[in-house]
Structures are given as structure tokens and as C-alpha cells.
Design a protein around this motif. Structure first.
Motif, PDB file in Angstrom:
ATOM      1  N   ALA A 162       0.868  -1.153   0.030  1.00 31.50           N
ATOM      2  CA  ALA A 162       0.140  -0.006   0.154  1.00 31.50           C
ATOM      3  C   ALA A 162       0.767   1.167  -0.032  1.00 31.50           C
ATOM      4  O   ALA A 162       0.565   2.058  -0.726  1.00 31.50           O
ATOM      5  CB  ALA A 162      -1.040   0.071   1.217  1.00 31.50           C
ATOM      6  N   LEU A 163       1.972   1.058   0.701  1.00 36.17           N
ATOM      7  CA  LEU A 163       2.863   2.562   0.970  1.00 36.17           C
ATOM      8  C   LEU A 163       3.604   2.691  -0.204  1.00 36.17           C
ATOM      9  O   LEU A 163       3.769   3.567  -0.893  1.00 36.17           O
ATOM     10  CB  LEU A 163       3.608   2.292   2.311  1.00 36.17           C
ATOM     11  N   LEU A 164       4.202   1.396  -0.883  1.00 37.96           N
ATOM     12  CA  LEU A 164       4.852   1.329  -2.195  1.00 37.96           C
ATOM     13  C   LEU A 164       4.157   1.950  -3.188  1.00 37.96           C
ATOM     14  O   LEU A 164       4.584   2.616  -4.154  1.00 37.96           O
ATOM     15  CB  LEU A 164       5.461   0.170  -2.467  1.00 37.96           C
ATOM     16  N   GLU A 165       2.778   1.687  -3.386  1.00 37.33           N
ATOM     17  CA  GLU A 165       1.967   1.929  -4.472  1.00 37.33           C
ATOM     18  C   GLU A 165       1.618   3.505  -4.292  1.00 37.33           C
ATOM     19  O   GLU A 165       1.478   4.324  -5.233  1.00 37.33           O
ATOM     20  CB  GLU A 165       0.774   1.001  -4.541  1.00 37.33           C
ATOM     21  N   LEU A 166       1.170   4.105  -3.066  1.00 37.67           N
ATOM     22  CA  LEU A 166       0.527   5.249  -2.793  1.00 37.67           C
ATOM     23  C   LEU A 166       1.452   6.357  -2.373  1.00 37.67           C
ATOM     24  O   LEU A 166       1.465   7.608  -2.723  1.00 37.67           O
ATOM     25  CB  LEU A 166      -0.524   5.247  -1.797  1.00 37.67           C
ATOM     26  N   PHE A 167       2.483   5.987  -1.669  1.00 40.69           N
ATOM     27  CA  PHE A 167       3.510   6.911  -1.028  1.00 40.69           C
ATOM     28  C   PHE A 167       4.824   6.094  -0.839  1.00 40.69           C
ATOM     29  O   PHE A 167       5.409   5.884   0.183  1.00 40.69           O
ATOM     30  CB  PHE A 167       3.171   7.309   0.627  1.00 40.69           C
ATOM     31  N   ARG A 222      12.339  -5.250  -4.304  1.00 43.77           N
ATOM     32  CA  ARG A 222      11.058  -4.937  -4.897  1.00 43.77           C
ATOM     33  C   ARG A 222      10.968  -3.433  -5.187  1.00 43.77           C
ATOM     34  O   ARG A 222      10.562  -2.832  -5.972  1.00 43.77           O
ATOM     35  CB  ARG A 222       9.836  -5.229  -4.235  1.00 43.77           C
ATOM     36  N   ASP A 223      11.382  -2.786  -3.905  1.00 46.44           N
ATOM     37  CA  ASP A 223      11.225  -1.368  -3.870  1.00 46.44           C
ATOM     38  C   ASP A 223      12.367  -0.942  -5.027  1.00 46.44           C
ATOM     39  O   ASP A 223      12.098   0.247  -5.601  1.00 46.44           O
ATOM     40  CB  ASP A 223      11.338  -0.828  -2.379  1.00 46.44           C
ATOM     41  N   PHE A 224      13.436  -1.054  -4.918  1.00 45.94           N
ATOM     42  CA  PHE A 224      14.503  -0.838  -5.728  1.00 45.94           C
ATOM     43  C   PHE A 224      14.028  -1.146  -7.181  1.00 45.94           C
ATOM     44  O   PHE A 224      14.268  -0.235  -8.106  1.00 45.94           O
ATOM     45  CB  PHE A 224      15.767  -1.509  -5.266  1.00 45.94           C
ATOM     46  N   ALA A 225      13.503  -2.093  -7.476  1.00 47.68           N
ATOM     47  CA  ALA A 225      12.992  -2.383  -8.738  1.00 47.68           C
ATOM     48  C   ALA A 225      11.778  -1.353  -9.456  1.00 47.68           C
ATOM     49  O   ALA A 225      11.947  -0.899 -10.252  1.00 47.68           O
ATOM     50  CB  ALA A 225      12.901  -3.901  -8.952  1.00 47.68           C
ATOM     51  N   ALA A 226      11.201  -1.232  -8.386  1.00 44.70           N
ATOM     52  CA  ALA A 226       9.965  -0.569  -8.831  1.00 44.70           C
ATOM     53  C   ALA A 226      10.197   0.923  -8.929  1.00 44.70           C
ATOM     54  O   ALA A 226       9.610   1.702  -9.860  1.00 44.70           O
ATOM     55  CB  ALA A 226       8.873  -0.692  -7.569  1.00 44.70           C
ATOM     56  N   THR A 227      11.002   1.566  -8.235  1.00 47.94           N
ATOM     57  CA  THR A 227      11.369   2.910  -8.258  1.00 47.94           C
ATOM     58  C   THR A 227      12.489   3.300  -9.184  1.00 47.94           C
ATOM     59  O   THR A 227      12.737   4.551  -9.280  1.00 47.94           O
ATOM     60  CB  THR A 227      11.602   3.433  -6.719  1.00 47.94           C
ATOM     61  N   GLN A 228      13.477   2.570  -9.432  1.00 48.68           N
ATOM     62  CA  GLN A 228      14.628   2.609 -10.181  1.00 48.68           C
ATOM     63  C   GLN A 228      15.413   3.378  -9.560  1.00 48.68           C
ATOM     64  O   GLN A 228      16.058   4.312 -10.346  1.00 48.68           O
ATOM     65  CB  GLN A 228      14.240   2.925 -11.534  1.00 48.68           C
ATOM     66  N   ALA A 263       7.453 -12.917  -7.713  1.00 55.07           N
ATOM     67  CA  ALA A 263       6.616 -12.299  -9.004  1.00 55.07           C
ATOM     68  C   ALA A 263       6.206 -10.977  -9.036  1.00 55.07           C
ATOM     69  O   ALA A 263       6.374 -10.147  -9.959  1.00 55.07           O
ATOM     70  CB  ALA A 263       5.472 -13.124  -8.936  1.00 55.07           C
ATOM     71  N   SER A 264       6.208 -10.309  -7.764  1.00 54.95           N
ATOM     72  CA  SER A 264       5.850  -8.830  -7.636  1.00 54.95           C
ATOM     73  C   SER A 264       7.147  -8.013  -7.854  1.00 54.95           C
ATOM     74  O   SER A 264       7.027  -6.923  -8.203  1.00 54.95           O
ATOM     75  CB  SER A 264       5.526  -8.859  -6.060  1.00 54.95           C
ATOM     76  N   ALA A 265       8.231  -8.690  -7.879  1.00 54.50           N
ATOM     77  CA  ALA A 265       9.479  -7.980  -8.200  1.00 54.50           C
ATOM     78  C   ALA A 265       9.691  -8.086  -9.510  1.00 54.50           C
ATOM     79  O   ALA A 265      11.034  -7.571 -10.046  1.00 54.50           O
ATOM     80  CB  ALA A 265      10.682  -8.149  -7.055  1.00 54.50           C
ATOM     81  N   GLY A 266       9.321  -8.937 -10.142  1.00 56.27           N
ATOM     82  CA  GLY A 266       9.483  -9.024 -11.728  1.00 56.27           C
ATOM     83  C   GLY A 266      10.537 -10.214 -11.963  1.00 56.27           C
ATOM     84  O   GLY A 266      11.338 -10.059 -13.083  1.00 56.27           O
ATOM     85  N   LEU A 267      10.991 -10.908 -10.860  1.00 52.65           N
ATOM     86  CA  LEU A 267      12.200 -11.971 -11.129  1.00 52.65           C
ATOM     87  C   LEU A 267      11.381 -13.137 -11.877  1.00 52.65           C
ATOM     88  O   LEU A 267      10.153 -13.459 -11.560  1.00 52.65           O
ATOM     89  CB  LEU A 267      12.591 -12.056  -9.649  1.00 52.65           C
ATOM     90  N   PRO A 284       3.758  -2.125 -12.289  1.00 51.48           N
ATOM     91  CA  PRO A 284       4.445  -1.003 -13.100  1.00 51.48           C
ATOM     92  C   PRO A 284       5.482  -1.535 -14.155  1.00 51.48           C
ATOM     93  O   PRO A 284       5.990  -2.611 -14.040  1.00 51.48           O
ATOM     94  CB  PRO A 284       5.048  -0.454 -11.803  1.00 51.48           C
ATOM     95  N   LYS A 285       5.599  -0.403 -15.191  1.00 47.90           N
ATOM     96  CA  LYS A 285       6.444  -0.940 -15.944  1.00 47.90           C
ATOM     97  C   LYS A 285       7.754  -1.371 -15.502  1.00 47.90           C
ATOM     98  O   LYS A 285       8.555  -2.245 -16.017  1.00 47.90           O
ATOM     99  CB  LYS A 285       6.487   0.245 -16.892  1.00 47.90           C
TER     100      LYS A 285
END
Length: 963
Positions: A571-576, A653-659, A784-788, A914-915
Motif C-alpha cells: 500500500a505504501l509503495l503504491e501510494l506513498f 522490490r522497492d528498488f526495482a519499482a522505483t529504479q 513475481a511482485s518484483a519481476g524476477l 508497474p512498467k
């Protein structure tokens, strides 16, 4: 990802026409006054059932008797110091939990007040860690209506039910008011962060009323989302043939819940503000040395609306103005005297006296005409103080200053900005609400579960504490062991090479060189100065969003409990996302800390140290968060097997999502240290960690022997994530180490646990070793959530999930309760312990998310729908806006208002990756391995020096190696 309309026609779609007449909906169809098509709904006359709390069985009680004795002793010891133990199963609230909750008020981190679906203000959490569930019944909206000619008059509190003491002769309190609303034709509609209460001809058959509650919860807005304020917009539609004089009344007690209104020295003060915003300030002097609080209640005066106030009235005969006389004044005049604005602050209240205030807004509504009246509530408590003395300024003070009188500016801005807030909220929510592929219940439950980010005891501070605000000493910091630090320079920045005191292993971190270092160096020790906590230091001043805490639950008072944050963090990663990254940075710093103070662990009665270097802390503390971590003391969590892998998985996951490469470089030393720490739990050199025959993971009453499906799967996923992250930050050698260990560990895991249809609970020989655990693929969920790449072949993943669906879900009340944690292969619930027989709402959402990733969409939504049916539906147990950690198959709950159900946002993450995740680098473990599979982590030097040169982001990084 959902690709069809499979769920478009599912049940539990609640069209508003079933609750409100179509004609009324059409009349209110302007200015957002009508409730949305997708919302959670209740009639105001619905009965708020008392909820059934869990109890342990006799067998479980026998096993836990020693723990119970030690816990009782610990609770009493904490109480003797004026503190509340983080886990206290012995104290029960005077207000029994009931099915009465609604959308809470305000933004995040500045204290919260919930509002029940029938209109009562309850669940007071103004002081950090303290929650008072009892409603303050003097806090009400009321309405007074008269028609031209005077032949029709109505007066009622806008809440159903009769207050106790109603009709008692001579009563001067609120029971003398008009509690005339039946609620039969009134309904509540919730879509967090907004709620609508529609009075369809109550109390006046010719007046339609909509009350819209709006709070500033706006994703990616790190300013307004911190504001402690809410707006109540009343839309009035006159369907009669005569003009109606409508007087709305907002009353408020000078209280922060419980009996705080009786403590004395409270003062009320009227104000006339800018832009027609006028009201009353209620200055509250808190008990036990807590910082003061000022409330503001206000309304907005316009060309059609007149605002008056009554700065103070009381509830007893001794009051200068009583609640009864105040009500009589409104019945007679419909407003108060304008001179009241000039009366100044009231005399401080006496102990035992309740001080209340009222704001009235009056308007005329023409026949077939419409009118809008807006009220606002704000509370300002700029400084928060934890029970061991540390104090901080709340996030909103960055924008409104540190005066309690900021409440006046807050209500002004709320009343002048709420329309923009609503536009932003609708932009965020509409794409999901209009997605016809999704079931209706899922849409509004997804948003409503976010209530926890406001009502979950959240604390959001502006910045680290200033020296003059800090308590003297911080003596405990002197006992915190850290690491030897040698300094090198990379690209002009001072970089600390960290060497463990116990090994020759070296990892690296850095911070910009400064003339005045925030830390002092001593031989073998790096210590805090007395006025500085590196754990609280911002990492990037230009992008600082403060520091954030939220509770595990209002009954388990520990901040940012990490094994649970693993589920909730989507929830936080998606919204904040900036808040999420800061939480990860806090834990990354904590990895490299050691706190040598002795702690008694209550389950076994043994003694250990509070925080072990290399281990992820269970939580960031209770009585002194950030400075005194690991408030949890049931078990020694430095021996838990899930915390470190969960840290690595969340960080990747956070690193992959935010780059965010700066984030990656900052936390990489902690990631590597966390992985190396786990090697001690590989006792047979098969690259796989083993559990130690006690509940050494988030299921902390459920014993595990040998290799376990839950922790082993997390470990495999962490190896893969660490390899992927190592490659991206330039630590190629460590990537090869992780890949080689993964190949070996996966083979051992499958050999020991795979039985042809699912992964067994553990590799031991206990009666539940063959149990089907709902959470057995938690590592695969994160992979799966981290695209691995998947951890196992598709056949094994889908077979395990289908087994969970067929047994843990469908064999429990036909799938109408969620997924039970443990199920025997014979189809009977695993009753080994309390937790094996429970249904965990957050875990069920996580299982559903894993199913979505595996393409099993129908099973996923059926699984998650069980949580909706049991928790949120009219036929359920009444857990709305207080979703508990767990319930039994008999409907007995444990731990209301809990963090883990935020995992429903893991489902949304799976539905719309996310992309950056979709394009995350895939790690091919079959690449040529440079190292032997038996290679140990600690033999090799990290490549962080090279990483720093490559990333060129040390200027924005202040990763410190100690706390």
C-alpha cells in the motif's frame, strides 16, 4: 493480470438505488453530494453487534502457562513505570468492541479520530500508542428546521438511537437533546477517504440531506496527506412547497477520549477568521505530561450561510450554560448571539467539569432549491512525546508551524481547499472504480482497507529532533556496539569501510564529509553524540518527507513491525513510495547496529541482547522508537528465519519499482550483511536455512522443525533478489555467490518438501509436518511482485495454489471465510496451535495476490472474497474499518485494527504491475557460475567502492554504519 470480464457479474455489488430512492439520488446528483456507485453501505438503524473475541483452548493454555506468567509479570512491571506493555492480553477496554466503525478522520501521522457509521466520534488516538475506543457522545451534528408560517418544525441530533438517561427529570446534559432520528430512511456510504450519510426525508420528509465527510488522504501528496483535519459538507435539497429555515449545529467536547474531559484546565476560545471561516478553538491540557492539543471546529460563512458560535457550555447544573439551555436556544432562535465572538477565552475548566463548544450555520432553502453548508474539524498537537522522553514535531508543522493555534489555519485551509482534494481523490480512484473486469466488492474494499494508514496509530514526524528538544542523556545509546570504521575517499566523498568486531568480513557504507561529524570515533566503537541519532538522519535533504511509523495493531503496540510490514508495504509503495523507501532505510541502518542491553525473552525465560548486529529488528520500538528497537520480547527475534529474507525481498522490490539507484547503493551494505547473517542457520551446508524447533517466524506460536515451506521459500526468493540487486549495483561477485547458493538450495528444498502436489509445512516428523500451509509460497509472491523469474516450475506453483484453494479455502464454510493457515491433507483444520487454526486476513489477501500472478484469477478473487464476506458484508462478523489480524472458523476475532490486511494492495500490485517491474532484469541462474556452490558468503569482499564510482550518487546519500 485480469484479462476478461469474469468478475463483472459477481454478487456483492451494492447499487445505491437499493438504499436510496432513485429520485433522491437524482436530486443530490451535483457537487459530489450523491454517494458513488461503488461504496460500502449500511443503514443507520443497523444494529452494531458486539464482536466475539478469541480464546485459547485448554490444550493451548497449558502450553502457554509459563509464557502467561512471565507476560503478566512484565505487564505489571511496565505499569509500575507508567508505561503500557506492547502486548497486554490481560487488560480489556471498558468499551466492548462492536460492529460500529466507519471511515476515520484526517490525514496520516498526526493522530486520528474515527467516526462510526451512525455518526459517533470514537477510537481516539491523539497520543501515540494510546487508543480509546469509547465514543464521546457530546460530539454531534444536529439539525433544526422550520417552515414559513411556522406550521412545521423539526429538531434532532443526526444520529439514531436513544442516549442513556433520555427523559430523566431535570437532566441538564445531552440526554435532554432531541434524539429523534430513527435511521430507517438514512444510510451510510463509505469509500475511503470519503464517506456520505444520506438522510432521505429524516427528520423532515420534505428535506433531503447529504453529509459528505472528506479527509486529505491524497496519494503522492506528502503535504496535505499529513494534515489533521476533515471537512463535513452538508447538501440540503428542499422538496417542499414552502421555504425552509435550516440550522445545522456542530457540538464538540474538549476531550481527547476517555475521561480526559474531566481533568480540568481546559479553555475554549471563539475566533473570526478569514474568508468567512469562523468557529471555536478548544485548548486541551493533556494529562501525564503529554503535549497539549488544540481542536478547532468551524463553519464557512457565505452570502447564504450565517455562522454563530457558543464558545462554552457544560453538561451539569453547575455550568454557566448547560447543554439543555444550549439546545433550547437553538430551538427558539436557530442560532447564537453574534456577540459571542467577542467574549475571549473562557475560564479554565475545573476538574470533573466537561467543557463543550458549538458552531451553528444557518441558511434558507427555497422550495425545490438547494444549498451547501460546510463545517470543518482540525486538531493541532505539534509535538509528540514518547513515554521514555524523546519528542518530535509532527510532519504538518513543516507547513503550519509549531503553535497549537495552527488548528485555526488548518480548518481555514480545509474549508477552502476540500474541492481540490476531492478532485485529486477521484483522479486516483476512478481508474479502478471504472474497471469493469473487477468485482464490485473488491473495488471498495481495496480503498476502505486503507483506513489503517490513518487509524493504525500512524506517526509522521517532520525532521530529526533538535538538540534543545531532546531529553538529556540517551544513556542507552552508549551501550550500543557498532563496527570499526576506516575511511577512504571516493569521488570526493568520505566512505566508511565497516569491519565487524568479530570477523574480518568487510562491508562498506558512506556519508558526505563535513567539518563537524555527527558521530564521534572511538577505538572499536562508533557512538552517538548526545543530541543526534543517525537512525533519524535524513538521507536526501532535497527529497525529505520526514519519518513515518505505524503500529502493528492498536492491541500490539509496536511501530513498523517488520514481518507484518512485509504484507502491508504494498500500500505504501503504491501510494506513498517515498515513505516506503524511508522505512526501508531505517531498517537498513538498523541492520548494522547492535544494542547490547539485556532483555528477558518471555516464551523461554532466557536472556539475550536487545538487538544483534546483522539481524533485522522485529520492530522500531514502542516507548522510544528509532532509539530503542525490538519492543517485542516474546522470542529472541535475532533467531527468526523470516525477517532477514523479508528485508532483502522488500528492498529489491522497492528498488526495482522505483529504479532509485541512490537508494540501492545506500542500502546495499545492509542487504549483503543481512544475507551473510543468515548463513549461520545452514547447519548441513546444503545452502538452505533450517528452523530451530520453536516458532521462529511471523507465526510466533506455530513451531517449525528443520526446513520449512514458509521460511525456506522466502530464503530462496531472497537469494534470487540479492543476486539481481548485486548485479545492478555492481557487486558481481556476490551475485554469483547468491546464484550458486540458489541452485543448491532449491534442489534441497524441493527434495525435502515437495510431495507431488504441494510443499509440506516442514521437513520434521511432527503431527503437522505434512500440513498444507496457506502461506507456503510467500517467497514466490515476492519473486513475481518484483519481476524476477519464478522460483519453481509453473506446474509446482499452480499445483500448490490449487491445493491451498481446494483445502484451506473451500473446505472452510465453502470458501466464505478466507484461507485457514493450516489444513491437514485429510481435510481437517490443523489445530496444532492457536495460529494454525486461524484465518489471517492479510495472509489470505497475499495468497490471492500469488494466485493472480500465477494466472489463477478466479481462485484468487474467490479466496479474497471470503475476507469480504466474513469481515465486511452485512452477513459477516462486523469487522469493517477494524479488520483484525485473525479470526477462527467460529467467528472469534483476534487483534482488531491490524496492519496486515493492507496486503489487499498486493492484489492490486499483481493486477497492474508497474512498467519498471515488468522490465526488471531477469536473472538466469543457469548462467555459467564462477564459484563453487559450496562457497561461503563471508570469504569475499564487497564491491561497494566500485558501485559508488559507477552510480555517482554518494552526494545524495548519508548511509551511516551505526546507530
Amino acid at each position: 493480470m485480469v484479462t476478461t470480464n469474469l468478475f463483472h457479474c459477481r454478487k456483492n455489488s451494492w447499487p445505491p438505488e437499493e438504499y436510496i430512492s432513485r429520485a433522491t439520488l437524482q436530486l443530490l446528483d451535483f457537487d459530489s453530494a450523491a454517494p458513488p456507485e461503488q461504496a460500502w453501505r449500511r443503514r443507520l438503524n443497523s444494529h452494531a453487534n458486539i464482536l466475539k473475541e478469541f480464546s485459547v483452548t485448554f490444550k493451548e493454555a497449558v502450553k502457554m502457562v509459563r509464557l502467561g506468567i512471565r507476560l503478566w509479570s512484565y505487564v505489571r512491571e511496565e505499569a509500575s513505570h507508567g508505561r503500557k506493555a506492547p502486548i497486554d492480553p490481560f487488560t480489556r477496554e471498558s468499551c466492548k468492541p462492536s460492529a460500529s466503525q466507519g471511515v476515520p478522520l484526517g490525514g496520516m501521522g498526526s493522530g486520528s479520530i474515527s467516526r462510526g457509521f451512525r455518526g459517533e466520534f470514537r477510537q481516539w488516538q491523539i497520543v501515540p500508542g494510546i487508543c480509546d475506543a469509547s465514543p464521546v457522545m457530546a460530539n454531534q451534528f444536529s439539525i433544526f428546521i422550520s417552515r414559513d408560517g411556522g406550521n412545521k418544525k423539526y429538531a434532532s441530533v443526526l444520529a439514531p438511537g436513544q442516549h442513556e438517561g433520555l427523559g430523566k427529570a431535570g437532566d441538564q446534559g445531552i440526554s435532554s437533546w432531541g434524539w429523534n432520528l430513527s435511521g430507517q430512511h438514512s444510510t451510510y456510504h463509505a469509500l475511503f477517504p470519503r464517506a456520505w450519510t444520506i438522510y432521505d426525508g429524516e427528520p423532515d420528509p420534505d428535506l433531503k440531506i447529504s453529509c459528505r465527510q472528506i479527509s486529505p488522504f491524497i496519494p503522492h501528496n506528502y503535504r496535505d496527506s499529513s494534515l489533521p483535519t476533515a471537512v463535513f459538507v452538508y447538501t440540503l435539497v428542499n422538496t417542499g412547497k414552502e421555504r425552509a429555515k435550516v440550522n445545522l449545529l456542530f457540538t464538540w467536547a474538549n476531550s481527547i477520549g476517555g475521561v480526559s474531559h474531566l481533568s480540568g484546565d481546559h479553555v475554549n476560545e471563539p475566533f473570526l477568521g478569514e474568508d468567512g471561516v469562523s468557529g471555536v478553538l478548544l485548548h486541551h491540557k493533556t494529562a501525564k505530561g503529554n503535549p497539549p492539543v488544540t481542536f478547532a471546529i468551524a463553519a464557512c460563512e457565505t452570502q447564504n450561510v450565517s455562522v454563530t458560535v457558543l464558545p462554552s457550555f457544560g453538561l451539569s447544573e453547575a455550568s454557566c450554560t448547560t447543554a439543555k439551555s444550549m439546545w433550547g436556544k437553538m430551538l427558539q432562535d436557530g442560532q447564537f448571539d453574534r456577540e459571542n465572538f467577542n467574549c475571549g477565552p473562557s475560564m479554565p475548566s475545573s476538574p470533573g467539569e466537561t467543557l463543550c463548544a458549538a458552531v451553528s450555520a444557518s441558511t434558507w432553502v427555497e422550495p425545490h432549491g438547494k444549498c451547501t453548508v460546510a463545517f470543518a474539524l482540525a486538531w493541532s498537537s505539534p509535538k509528540i512525546k514518547f513515554s521514555k522522553g524523546s519528542s518530535y514535531h509532527r510532519r504538518y508543522t513543516k507547513f503550519y508551524g509549531t503553535s497549537e493555534r495552527a488548528a485555526q489555519n488548518l480548518v481555514h485551509d480545509a474549508l477552502t481547499h476540500y474541492k481540490w482534494w476531492e478532485e485529486e481523490i477521484e483522479k486516483w480512484q476512478n481508474p479502478i472504480l471504472k474497471d469493469e473486469r473487477l468485482p464490485e466488492w473488491y473495488k471498495f474494499t481495496l480503498f476502505n482497507e486503507l483506513y489503517f494508514l490513518v487509524a493504525g496509530g500512524t506517526v509522521w514526524i517532520d525532521a530529526p529532533l533538535l538538540a534543545e528538544d531532546m531529553r538529556d542523556g540517551h544513556h542507552q545509546l552508549k551501550e550500543i556496539k557498532t563496527m570499526d570504521v576506516n575511511h577512504t575517499t571516493i569521488n570526493g566523498y568520505n566512505v566508511a569501510s565497516v569491519r565487524s568486531e568479530d570477523t574480518d568480513e568487510t562491508s562498506h557504507s558512506e556519508y558526505p564529509s563535513k567539518d563537524e561529524s555527527p558521530v564521534s570515533l572511538e577505538k572499536g566503537n562508533l557512538r552517538h553524540s548526545l543530541n543526534h541519532s543517525p537512525l533519524l538522519e535524513p538521507w536526501n535533504d532535497s527529497d525529505d518527507v520526514g519519518r513515518f511509523l505505524y503500529l502493528e495493531g492498536v492491541e500490539y503496540i509496536m511501530w513498523c513491525t517488520y514481518d507484518v510490514h512485509f504484507y502491508a508495504s504494498f500500500a505504501l509503495l503504491e501510494l506513498f513510495p517515498k515513505i516506503e523507501l524511508n522505512i526501508q532505510r531505517d531498517f537498513a541502518k538498523a541492520v548494522l547496529c547492535e544494542d547490547g542491553r539485556k532483555v528477558k525473552f518471555l516464551a523461554e525465560g532466557n536472556v539475550g541482547i536487545r538487538k544483534v548486529r546483522g539481524a533485522i529488528p522485529h520492530d522500531l520500538g514502542t516507548h522510544d522508537p528509532w532509539n530503542e528497537m525490538n519492543a517485542y520480547n516474546i522470542h529472541d527475534t535475532s533467531k527468526w528465519k523470516d525477517l532477514n529474507p523479508k528485508f532483502v525481498l522488500q528492498v529489491y522490490r522497492d528498488f526495482a519499482a522505483t529504479q532509485d539507484m541512490s537508494f540501492g547503493v545506500d542500502v546495499w551494505p545492509a542487504v549483503r550483511t543481512a544475507m551473510e547473517y543468515m548463513e549461520q542457520f545452514d547447519r548441513d551446508d546444503d545452502a538452505l536455512i533450517e528452523n530451530d524447533g520453536f516458532p521462529d517466524q511471523t507465526y510466533d506460536t506455530w513451531t517449525v522443525h528443520g526446513v520449512s515451506a514458509y521460511c525456506g521459500c522466502l530464503w530462496l526468493a531472497a537469494l534470487q533478489a540479492a543476486a539481481a540487486m548485486a548485479l545492478q549495483v555492481g557487486d558481481k561477485y556476490f551475485a554469483e555467490l547468491c546464484k550458486s547458493k540458489f541452485v543448491k538450495a532449491k534442489s534441497a528444498f524441493e527434495a525435502k518438501l515437495w510431495n507431488g502436489s504441494y510443499f509440506k509445512y516442514d521437513s520434521g516428523s511432527s503431527s503437522n509436518s505434512k500440513s498444507i500451509q496457506a502461506d507456503q509460497l510467500a517467497g514466490q509472491w515476492y519473486t513475481a511482485s518484483a519481476g524476477l523469474p519464478p522460483l519453481f516450475d509453473e506446474v509446482k506453483i499452480r499445483s500448490s495454489l490449487q491445493k491451498i484453494f481446494d483445502f484451506n479455502v473451500m473446505k472452510v464454510r465453502g470458501g466464505r471465510m478466507g484461507a485457514v493457515n493450516g489444513m491437514h491433507p485429510n481435510g481437517k483444520v490443523d489445530e496444532t496451535c492457536m495460529q494454525s487454526r486461524e484465518i489471517w486476513s492479510g495472509v489470505t489477501y497475499a495468497v490471492a495476490a500469488t494466485m493472480i500472478h500465477a494466472g489463477m484469477e478466479d481462485q484468487a478473487f474467490t479466496t479474497a472474497e471470503g475476507i469480504f464476506l466474513a469481515g465486511w458484508s452485512e452477513e459477516g462478523y462486523g469487522y469493517w474499518f477494524q479488520t483484525p489480524e485473525a479470526w477462527t472458523t467460529g467467528g472469534h476475532f483476534r487483534s482488531l485494527i491490524y496492519m496486515r490486511p493492507l496486503a489487499i494492495w498486493g492484489m492490486q500490485w499483481a493486477l497492474s504491475l508497474p512498467k519498471a517491474i515488468l522490465e526488471a532484469p531477469k536473472i538466469n541462474i543457469m548462467d555459467r557460475l564462477l564459484l563453487s556452490p559450496s562457497t561461503r558468503f563471508a570469504l569475499y569482499e564487497t564491491g561497494v567502492r566500485k558501485i559508488a564510482t559507477k552510480a555517482k550518487c554518494f552526494g545524495a546519500s548519508v548511509f551511516h554504519c551505526a546507530c
